[in-house]
Design a protein around this motif. Structure first.
Motif, short mmCIF file in Angstrom:
data_model
loop_
_atom_site.label_atom_id
_atom_site.label_comp_id
_atom_site.label_asym_id
_atom_site.label_seq_id
_atom_site.Cartn_x
_atom_site.Cartn_y
_atom_site.Cartn_z
N LEU A 102 13.49 -61.04 -29.48
CA LEU A 102 13.17 -59.54 -29.73
C LEU A 102 13.59 -58.60 -28.83
N ALA A 103 13.18 -58.77 -27.61
CA ALA A 103 13.63 -57.92 -26.50
C ALA A 103 14.95 -57.74 -26.18
N ALA A 104 15.50 -58.88 -26.24
CA ALA A 104 16.99 -59.00 -25.96
C ALA A 104 17.73 -57.94 -27.39
N PHE A 105 17.43 -58.23 -28.43
CA PHE A 105 17.97 -57.40 -29.57
C PHE A 105 17.63 -55.92 -29.09
N LEU A 106 16.11 -55.46 -28.88
CA LEU A 106 16.01 -54.16 -28.43
C LEU A 106 16.89 -53.57 -27.44
N LEU A 107 16.89 -54.30 -26.27
CA LEU A 107 17.76 -54.04 -25.03
C LEU A 107 19.41 -53.87 -25.33
N GLU A 108 19.89 -54.89 -26.15
CA GLU A 108 21.37 -54.84 -26.30
C GLU A 108 21.52 -53.74 -26.98
N ARG A 109 20.91 -52.87 -27.66
CA ARG A 109 21.80 -51.72 -28.41
C ARG A 109 22.15 -50.78 -27.44
N THR A 110 21.31 -50.55 -26.19
CA THR A 110 21.69 -49.57 -25.45
C THR A 110 21.99 -50.04 -23.88
N GLU A 111 21.52 -51.13 -23.60
CA GLU A 111 21.80 -51.75 -22.15
C GLU A 111 21.84 -53.17 -22.25
N PRO A 112 23.19 -53.63 -22.66
CA PRO A 112 23.35 -55.12 -22.92
C PRO A 112 23.56 -56.05 -21.74
N ASP A 113 23.69 -55.21 -20.53
CA ASP A 113 23.85 -56.09 -19.13
C ASP A 113 22.36 -56.27 -18.72
N THR A 114 21.31 -55.65 -19.07
CA THR A 114 20.11 -55.82 -18.52
C THR A 114 19.57 -57.45 -18.45
N VAL A 115 19.27 -57.89 -17.40
CA VAL A 115 18.93 -59.12 -17.15
C VAL A 115 17.51 -59.39 -17.55
N LEU A 116 17.11 -60.13 -18.46
CA LEU A 116 15.71 -60.35 -18.87
C LEU A 116 15.05 -61.56 -18.37
#
Length: 377
Positions: A102-116
């Motif tokens: 869920l968090a991956a899809f939320l962040l992928e929209r704007t900051e896909p390189d963010t490390v989770l």
């Protein structure tokens, strides 16, 4: 805090998994008071300790919490540092794969390189400084490509209650924390298999902590559980709008009830050690998952033979008794000729079992539920 030490700054966003039904530590834990919001060790609750050890490696504004409706309010009260918009309550229980993704899809929209980083909210870490060092290494490795990083705990016994990671070849040893490629993941073994894993020397316990970029995890979902991608993309598209709660409730229910270990990690590892891009770092920071009353006894006692009197009590008297765990606030407890007991008293319930059977407390909770005593769970 920052990750400037990684070179170009890498944004790191921890995802704390804080669902759960409150069964393992019954009767202290209940549906609306699961173990992560209890202070089982020290004065701070388990989830508060989880957040504290993340502070050296993450901005508090980047932390997400995935929980359920029963626990959301108490978690928000215990973690005022976290924005209420980032404390998400699952509309239905769907195991760890949808929660992680869920968090991956939320962040992928704007900051896909963010490390989770995915973190259970109910673990114990004895050495937070070492934890931070390992996490920095994990973030660096996850940011270096389509890599998945897992943390493995060196086994101390042939444990049948944990999943295992079979480690393969070692990466270049010039890094301060050495990583191994992962050969494969193994489900919880029987006793004979667990003994074989321990003897082999290259098997470690799966610590349940995973690190990957938002893009890497979202793409892994599309590859390995494609039927889950559509619902999660719809939820992510609705985040921050007035339609979010309705879309979340509708689409999340379409996600398969499956663990991230089975849905992503096992399937990815089937590609082979050199092609899966899964790496294991050592969780050598005094890890304990406190999964049962017996593991809490082990954590609090100096040796397995110790009698542990937990909480504020007026005393313990023990004659010819060893290896017992007792939680009975305000009481004096006397033990005579008993070994390996777990005794837990709350205002409305009393649990008496053995350390050997404490993993099965959830069966008692199920029986209580089937009897209609919802007030006790």
């Amino acid at each position: 805090m920052s990750n400037e030490t990684l070179g170009a700054r890498v944004r790191f966003s921890p995802v704390i998994l804080a669902g759960g039904s409150g069964t393992r530590f019954w009767p202290r834990s209940r549906r609306a008071r699961a173990k992560q919001v209890l202070a089982l060790q020290g004065e701070r609750t388990m989830i508060q300790q989880t957040l504290e050890r993340l502070q050296p490696v993450a901005e508090m504004s980047d932390v997400w919490v995935i929980t359920n409706a029963l626990l959301r309010d108490v978690i928000q009260a215990q973690l005022p540092e976290i924005s209420v918009e980032k404390v998400l309550a699952e509309p239905c229980a769907r195991n760890t794969a949808p929660a992680c993704a869920l968090a991956a899809f939320l962040l992928e929209r704007t900051e896909p390189d963010t490390v989770l980083g995915v973190f259970p909210s109910d673990h114990v870490v004895a050495n937070p400084a070492r934890f931070a060092e390992v996490m920095q290494a994990a973030i660096k490795l996850a940011a270096a490509g389509e890599n998945i990083v897992v943390l493995g705990v060196q086994p101390t016994r042939p444990e049948t209650g944990y999943g295992y990671i079979e480690q393969g070849s070692m990466l270049a040893a010039d890094e301060p924390i050495v990583a191994h490629r992962v050969k494969r993941f193994r489900e919880k073994p029987d006793a004979h298999t667990a003994e074989r894993f321990l003897a082999a020397g290259n098997f470690v316990w799966n610590g349940g902590i995973f690190v990957w970029s938002a893009r890497t995890l979202a793409n892994a979902v599309r590859e390995h559980i494609p039927e889950m991608a559509g619902p999660l993309e719809a939820i992510a598209a609705a985040y921050g709008t007035s339609e979010f709660e309705a879309v979340f409730a509708k689409e999340y229910a379409e996600c398969e009830n499956i663990s991230v270990d089975y849905a992503i990690l096992e399937r990815r590892s089937a590609k082979g050690e050199k092609r899966s891009n899964i790496f294991c770092l050592p969780a050598d920071f005094g890890w304990n998952d406190l999964g049962s009353w017996s593991s809490l006894h082990e954590h609090l006692g100096q040796t397995p033979q110790d009698n542990v009197m937990d909480g504020e009590t007026t005393g313990l008297f023990a004659i010819q008794s060893k290896g017992n765990y007792v939680y009975a606030p305000g009481k004096t407890v006397a033990l005579l000729g008993v070994d390996g007991l777990v005794v837990v008293e709350t205002p409305d319930a009393l649990l008496i079992t053995t350390s050997a059977r404490s993993q099965d407390v959830s069966k008692l909770v199920r029986a209580i539920h089937e009897s209609g005593r919802e007030d006790l769970i």
